[in-house]
Design an enzyme around this catalytic site. Structure first.
Site, short mmCIF file in Angstrom:
data_model
loop_
_atom_site.label_atom_id
_atom_site.label_comp_id
_atom_site.label_asym_id
_atom_site.label_seq_id
_atom_site.Cartn_x
_atom_site.Cartn_y
_atom_site.Cartn_z
N LYS A 129 17.80 6.79 -6.77
CA LYS A 129 18.85 7.11 -5.79
C LYS A 129 18.36 7.90 -4.58
CE LYS A 129 22.20 7.22 -9.57
NZ LYS A 129 23.24 7.99 -10.25
N LYS B 136 17.72 10.91 -4.41
CA LYS B 136 18.30 12.25 -4.39
C LYS B 136 18.23 12.83 -5.80
CE LYS B 136 23.02 10.60 -4.99
NZ LYS B 136 24.37 10.54 -4.48
#
Length: 129
Positions: free
Chosen positions: A45, A47
């Protein structure tokens, strides 16, 4: 004993997470949960999760519906995890429909509907506002 395995990040634990774990357990007698490591989550992702992998593991371990927890370090190792934990059933959310059919030679593969209107991403967006 019928062993069920499932995987997830389980960040900002919410009712959708609880419901899919409860429904996963209904597919067998023993529920094994793979928690995405921080590094794996970042690679998927771009993140980091809000909660650390250790905190997320502690939360999942505390649930009475869960029998065993481990860190999932790589998406490419799902087949190895299925073998290692001797899973009879792989359960995933239906947002992954068809993506894990290649494991049908190792175990039964079940896709469960997600809890409507609940997602960690949506919760984070609400908090940001």
């Amino acid at each position: 004993m019928r062993r069920v395995i499932t995987f997830g990040t389980y960040d900002l634990f919410h009712i959708g997470h609880l419901r899919i774990l409860e429904r996963s357990k209904q597919n067998g007698d023993y529920l094994i949960v793979g928690i995405s490591t921080d590094a794996l989550n970042y690679s998927k992702k771009q993140k980091n999760p809000i909660y650390s992998q250790e905190d997320r593991m502690d939360i999942i371990k505390a649930l009475k519906v869960v029998d065993e927890v481990f860190f999932e370090e790589s998406l490419e190792l799902k087949g190895e995890y299925i073998k290692k934990y001797k899973a009879d059933v792989l359960v995933m959310g239906d947002d992954w429909e068809g993506r894990f059919d290649m494991f049908k030679d190792l175990c039964e593969v079940v896709y469960l509907p997600r809890t409507p209107s609940v997602s960690t991403t949506e919760i984070i967006e609400i908090i940001k506002k």
